[in-house]
Design a protein around this motif. Sequence first.
Motif, PDB file in Angstrom:
ATOM      1  N   MET A  81       1.006   5.901  -2.093  1.00  0.00           N
ATOM      2  CA  MET A  81       1.603   5.032  -1.069  1.00  0.00           C
ATOM      3  C   MET A  81       2.970   5.556  -0.621  1.00  0.00           C
ATOM      4  O   MET A  81       3.819   4.779  -0.186  1.00  0.00           O
ATOM      5  CB  MET A  81       1.749   3.606  -1.619  1.00  0.00           C
ATOM      6  CG  MET A  81       0.499   3.002  -2.188  1.00  0.00           C
ATOM      7  SD  MET A  81      -0.744   2.617  -0.958  1.00  0.00           S
ATOM      8  CE  MET A  81      -0.049   1.168  -0.200  1.00  0.00           C
ATOM      9  N   SER A  83       3.920   7.218   1.907  1.00  0.00           N
ATOM     10  CA  SER A  83       4.225   7.055   3.335  1.00  0.00           C
ATOM     11  C   SER A  83       4.503   5.595   3.691  1.00  0.00           C
ATOM     12  O   SER A  83       4.867   5.292   4.829  1.00  0.00           O
ATOM     13  CB  SER A  83       3.061   7.574   4.173  1.00  0.00           C
ATOM     14  OG  SER A  83       1.891   6.851   3.857  1.00  0.00           O
ATOM     15  N   GLU A  84       4.312   4.695   2.725  1.00  0.00           N
ATOM     16  CA  GLU A  84       4.501   3.263   2.967  1.00  0.00           C
ATOM     17  C   GLU A  84       5.985   2.916   2.957  1.00  0.00           C
ATOM     18  O   GLU A  84       6.716   3.257   2.025  1.00  0.00           O
ATOM     19  CB  GLU A  84       3.767   2.481   1.878  1.00  0.00           C
ATOM     20  CG  GLU A  84       3.794   0.981   2.034  1.00  0.00           C
ATOM     21  CD  GLU A  84       3.065   0.524   3.286  1.00  0.00           C
ATOM     22  OE1 GLU A  84       3.607  -0.361   3.958  1.00  0.00           O
ATOM     23  OE2 GLU A  84       1.999   1.056   3.599  1.00  0.00           O
ATOM     24  N   ASN A  86       7.273  -0.178   2.932  1.00  0.00           N
ATOM     25  CA  ASN A  86       7.520  -1.305   2.032  1.00  0.00           C
ATOM     26  C   ASN A  86       6.852  -1.077   0.680  1.00  0.00           C
ATOM     27  O   ASN A  86       6.068  -1.896   0.216  1.00  0.00           O
ATOM     28  CB  ASN A  86       6.991  -2.606   2.648  1.00  0.00           C
ATOM     29  CG  ASN A  86       7.883  -3.095   3.758  1.00  0.00           C
ATOM     30  OD1 ASN A  86       9.103  -3.019   3.646  1.00  0.00           O
ATOM     31  ND2 ASN A  86       7.283  -3.556   4.832  1.00  0.00           N
ATOM     32  N   LEU A  87       7.163   0.042   0.045  1.00  0.00           N
ATOM     33  CA  LEU A  87       6.533   0.345  -1.248  1.00  0.00           C
ATOM     34  C   LEU A  87       6.929  -0.683  -2.303  1.00  0.00           C
ATOM     35  O   LEU A  87       6.113  -1.080  -3.126  1.00  0.00           O
ATOM     36  CB  LEU A  87       6.934   1.755  -1.701  1.00  0.00           C
ATOM     37  CG  LEU A  87       6.325   2.226  -3.013  1.00  0.00           C
ATOM     38  CD1 LEU A  87       4.821   2.346  -2.890  1.00  0.00           C
ATOM     39  CD2 LEU A  87       6.900   3.559  -3.451  1.00  0.00           C
ATOM     40  N   PHE A  90       4.793  -3.711  -2.112  1.00  0.00           N
ATOM     41  CA  PHE A  90       3.465  -3.422  -2.668  1.00  0.00           C
ATOM     42  C   PHE A  90       3.489  -3.479  -4.196  1.00  0.00           C
ATOM     43  O   PHE A  90       2.627  -4.104  -4.822  1.00  0.00           O
ATOM     44  CB  PHE A  90       3.013  -2.036  -2.185  1.00  0.00           C
ATOM     45  CG  PHE A  90       1.707  -1.589  -2.771  1.00  0.00           C
ATOM     46  CD1 PHE A  90       0.512  -2.121  -2.314  1.00  0.00           C
ATOM     47  CD2 PHE A  90       1.668  -0.639  -3.784  1.00  0.00           C
ATOM     48  CE1 PHE A  90      -0.694  -1.712  -2.857  1.00  0.00           C
ATOM     49  CE2 PHE A  90       0.468  -0.231  -4.324  1.00  0.00           C
ATOM     50  CZ  PHE A  90      -0.709  -0.769  -3.858  1.00  0.00           C
ATOM     51  N   TYR A 130      -3.654  -5.964   3.092  1.00  0.00           N
ATOM     52  CA  TYR A 130      -2.415  -5.161   3.128  1.00  0.00           C
ATOM     53  C   TYR A 130      -2.381  -4.241   4.344  1.00  0.00           C
ATOM     54  O   TYR A 130      -1.371  -4.127   5.016  1.00  0.00           O
ATOM     55  CB  TYR A 130      -2.284  -4.351   1.831  1.00  0.00           C
ATOM     56  CG  TYR A 130      -0.904  -3.797   1.643  1.00  0.00           C
ATOM     57  CD1 TYR A 130       0.121  -4.606   1.162  1.00  0.00           C
ATOM     58  CD2 TYR A 130      -0.610  -2.491   1.995  1.00  0.00           C
ATOM     59  CE1 TYR A 130       1.395  -4.116   1.019  1.00  0.00           C
ATOM     60  CE2 TYR A 130       0.669  -1.990   1.856  1.00  0.00           C
ATOM     61  CZ  TYR A 130       1.668  -2.806   1.362  1.00  0.00           C
ATOM     62  OH  TYR A 130       2.941  -2.325   1.232  1.00  0.00           O
ATOM     63  N   TYR A 131      -3.495  -3.547   4.635  1.00  0.00           N
ATOM     64  CA  TYR A 131      -3.575  -2.747   5.869  1.00  0.00           C
ATOM     65  C   TYR A 131      -3.984  -3.699   6.978  1.00  0.00           C
ATOM     66  O   TYR A 131      -5.148  -4.044   7.109  1.00  0.00           O
ATOM     67  CB  TYR A 131      -4.619  -1.630   5.726  1.00  0.00           C
ATOM     68  CG  TYR A 131      -4.279  -0.594   4.711  1.00  0.00           C
ATOM     69  CD1 TYR A 131      -2.980  -0.094   4.595  1.00  0.00           C
ATOM     70  CD2 TYR A 131      -5.247  -0.084   3.865  1.00  0.00           C
ATOM     71  CE1 TYR A 131      -2.667   0.876   3.661  1.00  0.00           C
ATOM     72  CE2 TYR A 131      -4.949   0.891   2.928  1.00  0.00           C
ATOM     73  CZ  TYR A 131      -3.651   1.359   2.832  1.00  0.00           C
ATOM     74  OH  TYR A 131      -3.332   2.320   1.913  1.00  0.00           O
ATOM     75  N   PRO A 213      -5.923  -1.202  -0.361  1.00  0.00           N
ATOM     76  CA  PRO A 213      -5.567   0.181  -0.728  1.00  0.00           C
ATOM     77  C   PRO A 213      -6.255   0.595  -2.025  1.00  0.00           C
ATOM     78  O   PRO A 213      -6.526  -0.237  -2.889  1.00  0.00           O
ATOM     79  CB  PRO A 213      -4.046   0.113  -0.913  1.00  0.00           C
ATOM     80  CG  PRO A 213      -3.606  -1.075  -0.146  1.00  0.00           C
ATOM     81  CD  PRO A 213      -4.739  -2.043  -0.162  1.00  0.00           C
TER      82      PRO A 213
END
Length: 577
Positions: A81, A83-84, A86-87, A90, A130-131, A213
């Motif tokens: 993750m 590239s996320e 808001n890691l 998550f 989430y996506y 994910p």
Amino acid sequence: MNKYNICFISFFFLFFFMLINFFMMIYFIMNNMVVFLEWEIISFNSTIIVMSILLDWMSLLFMMFVSLISSSVIFYSKEYMSSELNLSRFIMLVLLFVFSMILLIISPNMISIFLGWDGLGLVSYCLVIYYQNIKSYNAGMLTALSNRIGDVMILMLVSWMLNYGSWNYIFYLDFMKNDYSMKIIGVLVIIAAMTKSAQIPFSSWLPAAMAAPTPVSALVHSSTLVTAGVYLLIRFNNLLIDMFFFKLLLLLSGLTMMMAGICANYEFDLKKIIALSTLSQLGLMMSILSMGFYDLAFFHLLTHAMFKALLFMCAGVIIHMMNDNQDIRLMGGVSLYIPLTSLCMNISNLALCGIPFLAGFYSKDMILEVVSMSNLNLLVFYLYYFSTGLTMFYTIRLLMYLMINDLNLLKIYNLYDENYIMLKSMFILLFMSLVTGSLLSWMIFYYPYMIYLSFSMKMMVIYVSIIGLLMGWMISNMNIYSLNKFIKFYYLSVFFTTMWFLPNLSTYGVNYYFLKLGQNLVKNVDMGWMEMYSGQGFYKIIKFYSLINIIFQMNNFKIYLFSFILWIMIYIILIMI
């Protein structure tokens, strides 16, 4: 750099928590200890709400597995993750999910079990959507509403247990079997467990939850959400064993096992194939549990958690490498480009099939041998062995598509995508997939099961696996035209490939027709109830009943004869009563 700190902190915290649980579990098993803690929160009208914690070898061992898998998943998520933006959000959701599961594991009290149970349902909804796209929203809604049925059952269970003075289920172990009104508790627990563990007819949400994910799938479908129902039934096992509904559960879970195995053979989405294999293994756990072997169900639950989490992690690496593509028809030759990930995937797949001396072999082989030795009918016996063959079938098909066939992607780019952060977390689970089965079989069982079978029955698992292997190899080599000739009955094949129409029944079947009914009702109510039941409305009702009266007064011989026979039948029934 700040967003990565939370991954490391969470990983070390969960890993440290796992080590504490491991040493405590060893101590508890050696000394045969159970610790029961109670904290009274509120007392109102002689109803006491308490927070209870039950620590025994089972809860500590399960907590250890949940913490190990979640720590590996969080370490894996740091790269997956990356590239996320808001890691941290998550990771917080994943930690909340793990906390809900731990609350469920250590609670002997139905109130705190309900908090953990409901927490799992709500956080899983947040993770599935989430996506944020239409597919995720639909899958999230199906997941949330299916699990909500189980939540309602637990809520009804909490209110029913109010009759008995305590919400601690361990107090009812002795007199539950003889008390018929307590059977209601058993029925509610079984329905709640069936919704959470996705047994027929609640199976459709589990493949749909693949919209989440991949790290979430690795956590949800190995050791947390779907195993909550199995764990609850293991805890309630002594209360339910002589119930009729347990025998019904045996049939339904056997059918779930077979349905998932058949559907996985027709599926081309990589994550859905693994999700359906999870559904098949859940059916195996629930069916052996409904026969009364709760320790075998718990054993398979733990071994399955390890290799299934590893399988999802390998699938995540492959999906990343294939430019976020999940169709196995476009994959192939993966072992040439990512050998270490392929090694992990092959070993976890073979453990799933029950290849000797891997983790899955110890639990699966023992379950099938106990089934062979039990006094069962032919249908259940057939479901067990047919599903075992199907597991080998879809696994070999998957390996043929991924590892052996040629690459079918339309683009050319650098396929090497092995990342050492992902590999480290995968190697932890790889090691556990190799040794978990033998370690647990020494720790859980105080004395070995005495299984007495003939040589051919003993080798039955091997025979079925070899047949499944050959079928998987043959089917993956067939082209689509010969396959269509092979499946002559089109509608039958559609029935088997679409999870026996369960997704349609769970979506259109429960909302479309009811919404249409409600639409007509609202339209009529908007006209006003005066318009419906007076004036023209009352005239229509009288006209309808007068038409029926006219039909009866048509001097038709058939009507008189039918009414005469009807009254004679009613008269005979009344005399018999």
